[in-house]
Design a protein around this motif. Structure first.
Motif, mmCIF file in Angstrom:
data_model
loop_
_atom_site.group_PDB
_atom_site.id
_atom_site.type_symbol
_atom_site.label_atom_id
_atom_site.label_comp_id
_atom_site.label_asym_id
_atom_site.label_seq_id
_atom_site.Cartn_x
_atom_site.Cartn_y
_atom_site.Cartn_z
ATOM 1 N N ALA A 64 0.641 -1.100 -0.057
ATOM 2 C CA ALA A 64 0.132 -0.108 -0.117
ATOM 3 C C ALA A 64 0.958 1.194 -0.026
ATOM 4 C CB ALA A 64 -0.871 -0.034 1.100
ATOM 5 N N ALA A 65 2.011 1.078 0.646
ATOM 6 C CA ALA A 65 2.986 2.336 0.829
ATOM 7 C C ALA A 65 3.422 2.630 -0.709
ATOM 8 C CB ALA A 65 3.979 2.145 2.018
ATOM 9 N N ASP A 66 3.688 1.867 -1.437
ATOM 10 C CA ASP A 66 4.250 2.016 -2.800
ATOM 11 C C ASP A 66 3.362 3.055 -3.700
ATOM 12 O OD1 ASP A 66 6.301 0.308 -1.862
ATOM 13 O OD2 ASP A 66 5.587 -1.201 -3.106
ATOM 14 N N LEU A 67 2.156 3.111 -3.285
ATOM 15 C CA LEU A 67 1.336 4.020 -4.048
ATOM 16 C C LEU A 67 0.835 5.195 -3.237
ATOM 17 C CD1 LEU A 67 -0.557 4.051 -6.917
ATOM 18 C CD2 LEU A 67 -2.167 3.393 -5.605
ATOM 19 N N ALA A 68 1.216 6.493 -3.645
ATOM 20 C CA ALA A 68 0.807 7.851 -2.713
ATOM 21 C C ALA A 68 -0.466 8.158 -3.207
ATOM 22 C CB ALA A 68 2.013 8.749 -2.805
ATOM 23 N N PHE A 69 -1.147 8.617 -2.315
ATOM 24 C CA PHE A 69 -2.555 9.467 -2.696
ATOM 25 C C PHE A 69 -2.088 10.847 -2.854
ATOM 26 C CE2 PHE A 69 -4.644 5.597 -0.697
ATOM 27 C CZ PHE A 69 -5.508 5.542 -1.643
ATOM 28 N N ALA A 70 -2.965 11.505 -3.802
ATOM 29 C CA ALA A 70 -2.964 12.863 -3.854
ATOM 30 C C ALA A 70 -4.316 13.274 -4.288
ATOM 31 C CB ALA A 70 -2.038 13.510 -5.183
ATOM 32 N N VAL A 71 -4.739 14.250 -3.876
ATOM 33 C CA VAL A 71 -6.128 14.648 -3.892
ATOM 34 C C VAL A 71 -6.300 16.086 -4.522
ATOM 35 C CG1 VAL A 71 -6.482 15.340 -1.511
ATOM 36 C CG2 VAL A 71 -8.342 14.936 -3.030
ATOM 37 N N VAL A 72 -7.127 16.222 -5.462
ATOM 38 C CA VAL A 72 -7.496 17.508 -5.969
ATOM 39 C C VAL A 72 -8.854 17.982 -5.499
ATOM 40 C CG1 VAL A 72 -7.638 18.987 -8.314
ATOM 41 C CG2 VAL A 72 -6.088 17.451 -8.085
ATOM 42 N N PRO A 73 -8.961 19.000 -4.757
ATOM 43 C CA PRO A 73 -10.178 19.022 -3.830
ATOM 44 C C PRO A 73 -11.408 19.803 -4.698
ATOM 45 C CG PRO A 73 -8.631 20.813 -3.142
ATOM 46 C CD PRO A 73 -7.987 20.073 -4.361
ATOM 47 N N THR A 74 -12.392 19.051 -5.067
ATOM 48 C CA THR A 74 -13.521 19.360 -5.624
ATOM 49 C C THR A 74 -14.799 19.031 -4.765
ATOM 50 O OG1 THR A 74 -13.855 17.618 -7.125
ATOM 51 C CG2 THR A 74 -12.692 19.359 -7.851
ATOM 52 N N GLY A 75 -14.556 18.477 -3.638
ATOM 53 C CA GLY A 75 -15.879 17.879 -2.817
ATOM 54 C C GLY A 75 -16.624 18.955 -2.144
ATOM 55 N N SER A 76 -17.347 18.689 -1.189
ATOM 56 C CA SER A 76 -17.976 19.975 -0.493
ATOM 57 C C SER A 76 -17.081 20.123 0.777
ATOM 58 C CB SER A 76 -19.355 19.645 0.040
ATOM 59 O OG SER A 76 -19.840 18.136 0.395
ATOM 60 N N GLY A 77 -16.399 18.993 1.608
ATOM 61 C CA GLY A 77 -15.737 19.228 2.679
ATOM 62 C C GLY A 77 -14.241 19.339 2.526
ATOM 63 N N ASN A 78 -13.881 18.230 1.828
ATOM 64 C CA ASN A 78 -12.192 18.379 1.462
ATOM 65 C C ASN A 78 -11.402 18.341 2.598
ATOM 66 O OD1 ASN A 78 -12.886 18.485 -1.363
ATOM 67 N ND2 ASN A 78 -13.736 20.619 -1.023
ATOM 68 N N GLY A 79 -11.635 17.533 3.684
ATOM 69 C CA GLY A 79 -11.111 17.794 5.060
ATOM 70 C C GLY A 79 -9.463 17.334 4.833
ATOM 71 N N PHE A 80 -9.277 16.220 3.837
ATOM 72 C CA PHE A 80 -7.956 15.602 3.675
ATOM 73 C C PHE A 80 -7.115 16.838 2.895
ATOM 74 C CE2 PHE A 80 -4.625 13.022 1.585
ATOM 75 C CZ PHE A 80 -4.245 12.562 2.931
ATOM 76 N N ALA A 81 -7.637 17.429 1.855
ATOM 77 C CA ALA A 81 -6.938 18.354 1.181
ATOM 78 C C ALA A 81 -6.660 19.558 1.872
ATOM 79 C CB ALA A 81 -7.808 18.709 0.021
ATOM 80 N N ALA A 82 -7.491 19.855 2.931
ATOM 81 C CA ALA A 82 -7.056 21.024 3.876
ATOM 82 C C ALA A 82 -6.309 20.646 4.851
ATOM 83 C CB ALA A 82 -8.628 21.423 4.322
ATOM 84 N N SER A 83 -5.931 19.528 5.069
ATOM 85 C CA SER A 83 -5.091 19.033 6.296
ATOM 86 C C SER A 83 -3.614 18.833 5.399
ATOM 87 C CB SER A 83 -5.541 17.701 6.752
ATOM 88 O OG SER A 83 -6.776 17.664 7.516
ATOM 89 N N ILE A 84 -3.427 18.633 4.254
ATOM 90 C CA ILE A 84 -2.218 18.431 3.867
ATOM 91 C C ILE A 84 -1.751 19.539 2.934
ATOM 92 C CG2 ILE A 84 -2.477 16.003 3.787
ATOM 93 C CD1 ILE A 84 -2.815 15.929 0.736
ATOM 94 N N GLY A 85 -2.648 20.759 3.085
ATOM 95 C CA GLY A 85 -2.260 22.071 2.308
ATOM 96 C C GLY A 85 -2.483 22.035 0.922
ATOM 97 N N ALA A 86 -3.457 21.282 0.392
ATOM 98 C CA ALA A 86 -3.869 21.225 -1.035
ATOM 99 C C ALA A 86 -5.328 21.971 -0.951
ATOM 100 C CB ALA A 86 -4.178 19.905 -1.605
ATOM 101 N N LEU A 87 -4.948 23.507 -0.717
ATOM 102 C CA LEU A 87 -5.880 24.366 -0.483
ATOM 103 C C LEU A 87 -6.878 24.697 -1.762
ATOM 104 C CD1 LEU A 87 -4.027 26.946 1.755
ATOM 105 C CD2 LEU A 87 -5.356 24.805 2.515
ATOM 106 N N ASP A 88 -6.612 24.546 -2.967
ATOM 107 C CA ASP A 88 -7.191 24.459 -4.208
ATOM 108 C C ASP A 88 -6.608 23.700 -5.272
ATOM 109 O OD1 ASP A 88 -5.037 25.943 -5.376
ATOM 110 O OD2 ASP A 88 -5.657 27.857 -4.186
ATOM 111 N N ALA A 89 -7.257 23.744 -6.378
ATOM 112 C CA ALA A 89 -6.886 22.635 -7.426
ATOM 113 C C ALA A 89 -5.207 22.877 -7.678
ATOM 114 C CB ALA A 89 -7.844 22.604 -8.664
ATOM 115 N N GLU A 90 -5.148 24.112 -8.204
ATOM 116 C CA GLU A 90 -3.689 24.569 -8.644
ATOM 117 C C GLU A 90 -2.641 24.106 -7.575
ATOM 118 O OE1 GLU A 90 -3.344 28.222 -11.136
ATOM 119 O OE2 GLU A 90 -5.374 28.143 -10.305
ATOM 120 N N THR A 91 -2.945 24.587 -6.211
ATOM 121 C CA THR A 91 -1.958 24.133 -5.175
ATOM 122 C C THR A 91 -1.742 22.447 -5.275
ATOM 123 O OG1 THR A 91 -2.686 25.917 -4.008
ATOM 124 C CG2 THR A 91 -1.390 24.555 -2.736
#
Ligand code: ATP
Length: 490
Positions: A234-261
Motif C-alpha cells: 500500500a505504501a508504494d502508491l501515494a495518494f494525492a487529492v485535487v479538492p472538488t468535494g464539499s468538505g475536502n478535509g484531507f486536502a485542507a489537512s495536507i495544504g492542498a487548499l485549491d486545485a492548483e496548489t
C-alpha cells in the motif's frame, strides 16, 4: 551554466515584434531561464512601445500580457515541463513552459498557495530544435524520470462538475507537459474508485490522484487497503487529492487548499507516510473491515454532516447551516468509549502491516464488552457527548481545524470530546473548532489514542466514518502506522 545543462536559441513574440533570446536549461538545479539576446541573468531590460513611450519600461523587468516577467527564471521544483504548440507551415514551431509560482494568501492565516503559469510561445527556427527544447525542459523537470505512472481518478459529479474541469484544463495539460506516464479515468458510478484502486498495477503506477472529495478518496482507500498485498504494497502508491468535494478535509489537512496548489503537490512529489485505521463492527468477520484515513464522529459533527447530505450543492455552507442547527438543538448523544492510549505503543513500534493487536485483545475478551476491557484498554469516564471526533488529520473540512496539531504520520489519533454544554458554550466550542484554538477551549478534552471502541447507547445515534454513514453497532478500531503514503503540499 552548470554541467549537464543546455542553451538553445528560442525567440518570443512581444506584441508585434519578435525578441530573440536564449533558453538555458540547468539539469543540476532543475531550473530553466530565458534571457533576451545580449542580456545576462538578472539584467533589467525595457520595451519601448510606440503608443505609449513609458509603458513596458519597468526598470527591472519586461512583462507582456498573460506571460511572466522577462528574463524568465523558474526555480527547480516549480518547473512542470513544456508542451509543443500546434503549428502549420506559416508559423515557426513553438512550445510553452509550464511552472508554478508561490502566492501567500492574505486569508486563512497567510497559508501558501501555488498558481500555475504557462509562458507565451517560445519560437524555434525548426521543428528539431523545438522538440529538443521540449525534451530538455522535461528532462530538467525530471517527472518522467523520477516516478512510475500517475493514475488519475475523476469524480465527475463532485463539486458540480469542477472535478471534470480541473482534470481537463489543469491536470491533463500539466501531465502532458511533464512527460510523465499517466492515465485518466472518469468514474461512471459510485464505487468505481474502489475498484480501480483494488486492481491498479503498483509496479506501473506510484501515484493515485483523486479529483473529487473525501468520499472518493475514502472509496479508493478501501480498494487499496483491501488488497491481499496491502500490508506490503500500500505504501508504494501515494495518494494525492485535487479538492472538488464539499468538505475536502484531507486536502485542507495536507495544504492542498485549491486545485492548483494540489496540482503543484503532485509534481513536487514529496511523499509522506499515511496512517490508516482499521474499523470493524464484527471483529470475527474479516470481510467486515473498513479503512479510515480522516475521522470517526458521532453526535454534533456526524449529525451536522449526515443530516445535511441533501444540501451538498451548497458546498462548505452546508456545514455552517448544520452547525447552527446542532448548536441550537444542543442534544447530547450517549455512548460507552474505550481506548488504548498512544503512550502504550513504544517508539519505533507500528508499521506492522494490517495486524489487529489491540482490537484482537478486546474482541476476544467477554464477547467484546466495553464495560471492563482488558489492559491496556481504558474506559472513558464519560457517557454523554456533544462533540466526539477521532481524527487522523487536523481538519475535517476546508473551514475548520478541529485537531490542529494532529499529524497523519504520527501513529496516533486525536480523540476530541465535549460533554453537555449550554448554547453559549456550544458557540465557543464551534468557534474554537473553526479557528483551531480547541486547545484553549476549556470544555474540550483531548486524548492521543492508538486504538478505540465505541458502543452506542442512545436511540438516535449515527456514526460517520470519513463522512460516510456506517451501521449503528459497537465498533472497534486500531491505527496502522505508515500503512499508506500521500503527497503533501506543506
Ligand atoms: N459517476 C458518478 N456518479 C455518481 N456518483 C459518483 C460517481 N463517481 C463517484 N460518485 C460518488 O460521489 C460521492 C461523493 O463524492 P466526493 O468525493 O465529492 O465526496 P464528497 O462527500 O462530496 O466530498 P467531501 O467528503 O469532501 O464533502 C462518492 O461517495 C462517490 O461514490
Amino acid at each position: 551554466m552548470a554541467s549537464g545543462g543546455a542553451v538553445f536559441e528560442a525567440g518570443v513574440t512581444l506584441g508585434s515584434s519578435r525578441v530573440e533570446g536564449t533558453l538555458s536549461v540547468d539539469l543540476e538545479a532543475g531550473s530553466v531561464g530565458w534571457y533576451p539576446l545580449g542580456a545576462r541573468q538578472g539584467d533589467a531590460i525595457g520595451l519601448h512601445d510606440d503608443d505609449d513611450s513609458d509603458s513596458g519600461s519597468c526598470g527591472g523587468c519586461l512583462t507582456w500580457e498573460g506571460a511572466p516577467s522577462l528574463p524568465l527564471e523558474i526555480r527547480g521544483g516549480d518547473l512542470v515541463g513544456a508542451s509543443p504548440c500546434p503549428s502549420d507551415a506559416k508559423t515557426y514551431p513553438s512550445f510553452k513552459v509550464f511552472y508554478f509560482v508561490e502566492e501567500v494568501s492574505k486569508r486563512r492565516g497567510g497559508r501558501s498557495r501555488r498558481r500555475l503559469k504557462v509562458t507565451d510561445e517560445f519560437l524555434c527556427t525548426n521543428t528539431g530544435l523545438c522538440e529538443e527544447c521540449v525534451d530538455k525542459i522535461r528532462e530538467c523537470a525530471g517527472h518522467a524520470r523520477s516516478r512510475k505512472g500517475v493514475k488519475v481518478v475523476v469524480n465527475p459529479v463532485s463539486g458540480a462538475g469542477r472535478g471534470l474541469r480541473a482534470a481537463r484544463e489543469l491536470l491533463g495539460p500539466c501531465l502532458e507537459a511533464s512527460g510523465a506516464k499517466h492515465d485518466v479515468t472518469v468514474t461512471r458510478e459510485p464505487g468505481e474508485a474502489k475498484t480501480i484502486a483494488a486492481s491498479i498495477d503498483i509496479d506501473a503506477y506510484d501515484t493515485l490522484v483523486v479529483v473529487g472529495g473525501d468520499g472518493t478518496m475514502h472509496e479508493a482507500l478501501q480498494g487499496l487497503c483491501g488488497r491481499p498485498d496491502a500490508d506490503r504494497r500500500a505504501a508504494d502508491l501515494a495518494f494525492a487529492v485535487v479538492p472538488t468535494g464539499s468538505g475536502n478535509g484531507f486536502a485542507a489537512s495536507i495544504g492542498a487548499l485549491d486545485a492548483e496548489t494540489a496540482a503543484w503537490g503532485i509534481f513536487r512529489n514529496a511523499r509522506r507516510p499515511l496512517d490508516v485505521c482499521s474499523v470493524v463492527q464484527d471483529p470475527w468477520n474479516g470481510a467486515d473491515r473498513k479503512f479510515m484515513f480522516l475521522t470517526l464522529t458521532f453526535g454534533f459533527i456526524s449529525d451536522l454532516d449526515l443530516d445535511t447530505e441533501s444540501l451538498r450543492f451548497l458546498g462548505q455552507a452546508r456545514f455552517t447551516l448544520g452547525a447552527v442547527y446542532q448548536m441550537l438543538a444542543g442534544r447530547t448523544t450517549d455512548a460507552r468509549v474505550a481506548y488504548v492510549s498512544s503512550g502504550e505503543v513504544s517508539e519505533g513500534e507500528g508499521g506492522g502491516g494490517l495486524g489487529l493487536r489491540f482490537v484482537g485483545g478486546i474482541a476476544s475478551s467477554q464477547g467484546g464488552s466495553l464495560k471492563d476491557p482488558p489492559p491496556p484498554w481504558r474506559v472513558l469516564d464519560q457517557e454523554k457527548f456533544q462533540l466526539f471526533v477521532l481524527s487522523n488529520v487536523p481538519c475535517m473540512s476546508m473551514g475548520d481545524r478541529v485537531a490542529p496539531t494532529q499529524d497523519p504520520s504520527s501513529g496516533s489519533l486525536s480523540m476530541v470530546t465535549t460533554g453537555r454544554n449550554g448554547r453559549l458554550k456550544n458557540i465557543a466550542m464551534f468557534d474554537a473548532v473553526e479557528d483551531g484554538t480547541t486547545a484553549d477551549c476549556d470544555i474540550i478534552s483531548y486524548q492521543d489514542v492508538a486504538a478505540f471502541a465505541v458502543e452506542p447507547l442512545s436511540d438516535r445515534f449515527q456514526f460517520s466514518l470519513d463522512g460516510e454513514r456506517i451501521p449503528t453497532r459497537t465498533l472497534y478500531g486500531e491505527i496502522h502506522r505508515g500503512l499508506g503514503r500521500f503527497l503533501t503540499c506543506l
